[in-house]
Design a protein around this motif. Structure first.
Motif, PDB file in Angstrom:
ATOM      1  N   VAL B 165       0.867  -1.178   0.000  1.00 41.45           N
ATOM      2  CA  VAL B 165       0.000   0.000   0.000  1.00 41.45           C
ATOM      3  C   VAL B 165       0.899   1.221   0.000  1.00 41.45           C
ATOM      4  CG1 VAL B 165      -1.813   1.221   1.234  1.00 41.45           C
ATOM      5  CG2 VAL B 165      -1.692  -1.258   1.341  1.00 41.45           C
ATOM      6  N   PHE B 166       0.584   2.191  -0.840  1.00 43.85           N
ATOM      7  CA  PHE B 166       1.452   3.358  -0.934  1.00 43.85           C
ATOM      8  C   PHE B 166       0.804   4.612  -0.388  1.00 43.85           C
ATOM      9  CE2 PHE B 166       2.899   0.889  -4.720  1.00 43.85           C
ATOM     10  CZ  PHE B 166       4.139   0.580  -4.227  1.00 43.85           C
ATOM     11  N   GLY B 167       1.642   5.454   0.139  1.00 43.64           N
ATOM     12  CA  GLY B 167       1.238   6.813   0.466  1.00 43.64           C
ATOM     13  C   GLY B 167       2.431   7.661   0.115  1.00 43.64           C
ATOM     14  N   PHE B 168       2.281   8.958   0.097  1.00 41.67           N
ATOM     15  CA  PHE B 168       3.399   9.800  -0.312  1.00 41.67           C
ATOM     16  C   PHE B 168       3.327  11.102   0.458  1.00 41.67           C
ATOM     17  CE2 PHE B 168       4.803  13.089  -3.499  1.00 41.67           C
ATOM     18  CZ  PHE B 168       6.156  12.870  -3.316  1.00 41.67           C
ATOM     19  N   GLY B 169       4.428  11.466   1.066  1.00 41.44           N
ATOM     20  CA  GLY B 169       4.400  12.713   1.822  1.00 41.44           C
ATOM     21  C   GLY B 169       5.778  13.275   2.032  1.00 41.44           C
ATOM     22  N   PHE B 170       5.811  14.459   2.600  1.00 46.03           N
ATOM     23  CA  PHE B 170       7.061  15.164   2.804  1.00 46.03           C
ATOM     24  C   PHE B 170       7.121  15.602   4.245  1.00 46.03           C
ATOM     25  CE2 PHE B 170       8.920  19.449   3.122  1.00 46.03           C
ATOM     26  CZ  PHE B 170      10.221  19.138   2.796  1.00 46.03           C
ATOM     27  N   HIS B 171       8.251  15.363   4.875  1.00 43.41           N
ATOM     28  CA  HIS B 171       8.344  15.785   6.259  1.00 43.41           C
ATOM     29  C   HIS B 171       9.114  17.090   6.370  1.00 43.41           C
ATOM     30  CE1 HIS B 171       9.023  15.881  10.527  1.00 43.41           C
ATOM     31  NE2 HIS B 171       7.955  15.110  10.604  1.00 43.41           N
ATOM     32  N   PRO B 172       8.498  18.125   6.938  1.00 42.16           N
ATOM     33  CA  PRO B 172       9.136  19.441   6.948  1.00 42.16           C
ATOM     34  C   PRO B 172      10.380  19.516   7.821  1.00 42.16           C
ATOM     35  CG  PRO B 172       7.064  19.495   8.156  1.00 42.16           C
ATOM     36  CD  PRO B 172       7.152  18.153   7.519  1.00 42.16           C
ATOM     37  N   VAL B 173      10.489  18.673   8.809  1.00 46.83           N
ATOM     38  CA  VAL B 173      11.639  18.774   9.705  1.00 46.83           C
ATOM     39  C   VAL B 173      12.851  18.066   9.120  1.00 46.83           C
ATOM     40  CG1 VAL B 173      12.515  18.253  12.002  1.00 46.83           C
ATOM     41  CG2 VAL B 173      10.149  18.977  11.708  1.00 46.83           C
ATOM     42  N   SER B 181      -2.650   5.621   0.602  1.00 48.98           N
ATOM     43  CA  SER B 181      -2.810   6.922  -0.030  1.00 48.98           C
ATOM     44  C   SER B 181      -3.672   7.678   0.869  1.00 48.98           C
ATOM     45  CB  SER B 181      -3.464   6.652  -1.335  1.00 48.98           C
ATOM     46  OG  SER B 181      -4.819   7.028  -1.413  1.00 48.98           O
ATOM     47  N   GLU B 182      -2.990   8.533   1.472  1.00 48.61           N
ATOM     48  CA  GLU B 182      -4.063   9.112   2.282  1.00 48.61           C
ATOM     49  C   GLU B 182      -3.728  10.520   2.754  1.00 48.61           C
ATOM     50  OE1 GLU B 182      -7.137   8.027   2.565  1.00 48.61           O
ATOM     51  OE2 GLU B 182      -6.647   6.322   1.332  1.00 48.61           O
ATOM     52  N   ALA B 183      -4.405  10.995   3.762  1.00 54.19           N
ATOM     53  CA  ALA B 183      -4.295  12.402   4.124  1.00 54.19           C
ATOM     54  C   ALA B 183      -2.987  12.710   4.862  1.00 54.19           C
ATOM     55  CB  ALA B 183      -5.484  12.806   4.976  1.00 54.19           C
ATOM     56  N   LEU B 184      -2.312  13.765   4.462  1.00 47.23           N
ATOM     57  CA  LEU B 184      -1.044  14.154   5.080  1.00 47.23           C
ATOM     58  C   LEU B 184      -1.230  15.431   5.894  1.00 47.23           C
ATOM     59  CD1 LEU B 184       2.143  13.785   5.178  1.00 47.23           C
ATOM     60  CD2 LEU B 184       2.190  15.444   3.340  1.00 47.23           C
ATOM     61  N   VAL B 185      -1.068  15.316   7.214  1.00 45.94           N
ATOM     62  CA  VAL B 185      -1.161  16.476   8.105  1.00 45.94           C
ATOM     63  C   VAL B 185      -0.061  16.342   9.144  1.00 45.94           C
ATOM     64  CG1 VAL B 185      -2.619  17.779   9.700  1.00 45.94           C
ATOM     65  CG2 VAL B 185      -3.685  16.528   7.846  1.00 45.94           C
ATOM     66  N   CYS B 186       0.591  17.454   9.468  1.00 43.34           N
ATOM     67  CA  CYS B 186       1.610  17.466  10.521  1.00 43.34           C
ATOM     68  C   CYS B 186       2.704  16.424  10.290  1.00 43.34           C
ATOM     69  CB  CYS B 186       0.979  17.242  11.895  1.00 43.34           C
ATOM     70  SG  CYS B 186      -0.092  18.573  12.388  1.00 43.34           S
ATOM     71  N   THR B 238      -9.599  13.408   4.423  1.00 39.46           N
ATOM     72  CA  THR B 238      -9.045  14.386   3.495  1.00 39.46           C
ATOM     73  C   THR B 238      -8.410  15.516   4.307  1.00 39.46           C
ATOM     74  OG1 THR B 238      -9.553  15.764   1.569  1.00 39.46           O
ATOM     75  CG2 THR B 238     -11.240  15.665   3.279  1.00 39.46           C
ATOM     76  N   VAL B 239      -7.820  16.469   3.635  1.00 39.72           N
ATOM     77  CA  VAL B 239      -7.225  17.612   4.324  1.00 39.72           C
ATOM     78  C   VAL B 239      -7.931  18.869   3.836  1.00 39.72           C
ATOM     79  CG1 VAL B 239      -5.108  18.877   4.821  1.00 39.72           C
ATOM     80  CG2 VAL B 239      -5.005  16.439   4.352  1.00 39.72           C
ATOM     81  N   LEU B 240      -8.546  19.593   4.754  1.00 38.76           N
ATOM     82  CA  LEU B 240      -9.223  20.832   4.386  1.00 38.76           C
ATOM     83  C   LEU B 240      -8.622  21.970   5.199  1.00 38.76           C
ATOM     84  CD1 LEU B 240     -12.942  19.564   4.297  1.00 38.76           C
ATOM     85  CD2 LEU B 240     -11.404  19.837   2.371  1.00 38.76           C
ATOM     86  N   GLY B 241      -8.105  22.967   4.518  1.00 44.43           N
ATOM     87  CA  GLY B 241      -7.508  24.108   5.212  1.00 44.43           C
ATOM     88  C   GLY B 241      -6.378  23.693   6.140  1.00 44.43           C
ATOM     89  N   GLY B 242      -5.636  22.677   5.761  1.00 40.22           N
ATOM     90  CA  GLY B 242      -4.500  22.240   6.550  1.00 40.22           C
ATOM     91  C   GLY B 242      -4.865  21.350   7.730  1.00 40.22           C
TER      92      GLY B 242
END
Lengths: 155, 366
Positions: B165-173, B181-186, B238-242
């Motif tokens: 199962v895949f998801g994709f995100g970026f870590h700011p730190v 595949s899913e919602a990316l927050v924090c 989902t992600v709405l307004g962060g």
């Protein structure tokens, strides 16, 4: 002259020697002037080099409006801004230079947004002629070279 | 475009005669030029790189990429349409203006289409898409659809019978991209997980929200909203307004949108929208039973929530690719049609950016 000046007023002198009496709260919307006032290295008359009377008057008009209308509706200010920045290119660039040099953030923001709106969606040729003042000769040569290197158009 | 028109030539002749200063915009300071450029839509930005060499060089300025992203992320997004019909998979995009009129859908080239003719779009993050082969899961690509930069990722399958199962995100730190595949927050990816709880002889089913932290690679459970017991098929994250948001579908056509305003705080889950008569009229009749790319996305639901526009309207997508803008204040629905829109598609909400993986941008908006 400075003795007769009301309190909290400053005199700004443009590069061509014209003087403007401005309330301090308005003048310090320029961060550069604010720094001078805070460091107390400014006398009542502050020279504003590189900015002529014409442009300085416009900058003061903008700052005054923004100072007065802090309580006013944001939409009114937005209308004023969009009308204010709606000028010929020459005046725009002079204003941008002045706003940047004097560090008037709100004005610089409104001006940059306006230039972006102006060039958005224009063709490359239009940009070269209208905004960079390219000559026909340059257009032809640069077209030739850049058309070889660039294939940026989307299908 | 017909540029050698008489009008233009006349203008140029006048210029030669006047002998006025020729620099125009080029007289501006480089940081001002950068500021102006950062306010342009991605397509203008790329198109203008062919104006001259100094404008072209601007495109490679990492400051421009990050300033541009931080501005664009606040505006209406760019929509990417993924089509798996009729034969080859294709990508299209549309840039949305404030007024949303005269938008034109254009095709995006897929430089990897020879090695991967059929693909899934796993996610969009920071202006990059993550794509995988729809049959074999490999290869995997990271792709910036506007600059057309792409890179194949290392193989993900170690065993033949493994399901990935895949998801994709970026870590700011850590400044790293991870595909998890899913919602990316924090800096965390979020999934829904099905729980089976045995109470005596009865098996009770429930849904939990599970997060995967991209920094420490740990799974954690995140508190879920109090929206009643639902089966997983009726839930969408989902992600709405962060903020992490959950869309709960009751009785097929009543949608509740819950938003977790403070991350990981159960009490901050708030029912923000209640979409009542989520009309079936928008659904394409042939999509009563979902197929193709639609099979796994919606399950039982007929629509999903994509994003909230600047004007507060909610963008929803119905099965088969019908976009509807819903005004929560007036309760009205408007079907969105753009010139050149493909027939069947699935939408990905995207931010058009110059970003690339070598020099990640710092986004303050997410």
């Amino acid at each position: 002259m400075s003795s007769s000046l009301e309190k909290n007023m400053l005199i700004l002198r443009s590069s061509d020697g014209e003087e403007f009496i401005v309330p301090e709260v308005v003048a310090v919307m320029s961060k550069a002037i604010k720094n001078m006032v805070e460091d107390e290295c400014a006398s009542n008359t502050i020279p504003v080099p590189n900015v002529d009377a014409n442009i300085l008057a416009m900058v003061i008009e903008f700052c005054k409006k923004h100072d007065e209308s802090e309580a006013e509706a944001a939409s009114d200010l937005k209308t004023f801004d969009s009308e204010f920045v709606n000028r010929g290119q020459e005046a725009l660039y002079d204003l941008i230079t002045a706003a940047n040099f004097r560090d008037v953030k709100e004005l610089l923001d409104a001006l940059c947004q306006n230039v972006a709106e102006m060039i958005k969606g224009k063709s490359v040729h239009h940009i070269r002629i209208q905004f960079l003042g390219y000559q026909l000769f340059e257009i032809l040569t640069s077209n030739f070279i850049w058309n070889i290197w660039c294939d940026r158009d989307f299908d | 475009m017909d540029l050698a028109s008489d009008k233009h030539i006349k203008k140029i002749k006048c210029k030669l005669d006047d002998d006025e200063p020729r620099n125009g915009m080029e007289s501006l300071q480089p940081d001002i030029a950068l500021d102006i450029f950062s306010r342009l839509p991605i397509t203008s930005l790329l198109q203008f790189s062919s104006v001259n060499r100094s404008w072209q060089m601007l495109q490679y300025d990492p400051n421009l990429a990050s300033l541009h992203f931080s501005r664009t992320a606040k505006n209406n997004p760019c929509l990417i349409f993924h089509c798996d019909y009729p034969i080859r998979n294709q990508l299209f995009f549309v840039e949305l203006s404030d007024e949303m009129d005269n938008e034109i859908v254009r095709r995006i080239q897929t430089p990897f289409c020879d090695t991967m003719p059929e693909f899934n779009v796993i996610a969009s993050c920071n202006g990059l898409l993550c794509l995988s082969d729809s049959l074999y899961s490999d290869p995997l690509y990271i792709y910036n659809p506007f600059t057309r930069k792409h890179r194949e990722l290392p193989k993900s399958r170690q065993f033949d019978d493994q399901e990935v199962v895949f998801g994709f995100g970026f870590h700011p730190v850590t400044n790293e991209y991870k595909r998890a595949s899913e919602a990316l927050v924090c800096g965390r990816l979020h999934w829904l997980a099905q729980l089976r709880i045995c109470r005596g002889t009865r098996i009770h089913r429930d849904v939990a929200i599970v997060s995967f932290d991209l920094a420490d690679e740990q799974f954690r459970e995140v508190p879920r909203p109090e929206c009643g017991n639902l089966i997983m098929a009726n839930y969408q994250l989902t992600v709405l307004g962060g903020c992490l948001s959950a869309v709960a579908c009751h009785l097929y056509d009543r949608y509740e949108i819950w938003v977790m305003e403070e991350y990981s705080v159960k009490e901050s889950w708030l029912k923000k929208y209640n979409i009542k008569d989520c009309i079936r009229q928008f659904m394409k009749p042939e999509f009563q039973r979902p197929y193709g790319i639609w099979k796994n996305v919606l399950n039982q639901r007929i629509a999903r929530v994509l994003c909230i526009f600047e004007n507060g309207n909610i963008l929803m997508e119905y099965r088969g690719g019908v976009l509807v803008s819903h005004n929560p204040n007036s309760g009205t629905y408007k079907k969105l049609m753009f010139e050149g829109m493909p027939d069947l598609f699935q939408t990905v909400v995207h931010v058009g950016s110059l970003n690339w993986i070598g020099k990640p941008i710092h986004s303050s908006t997410n």
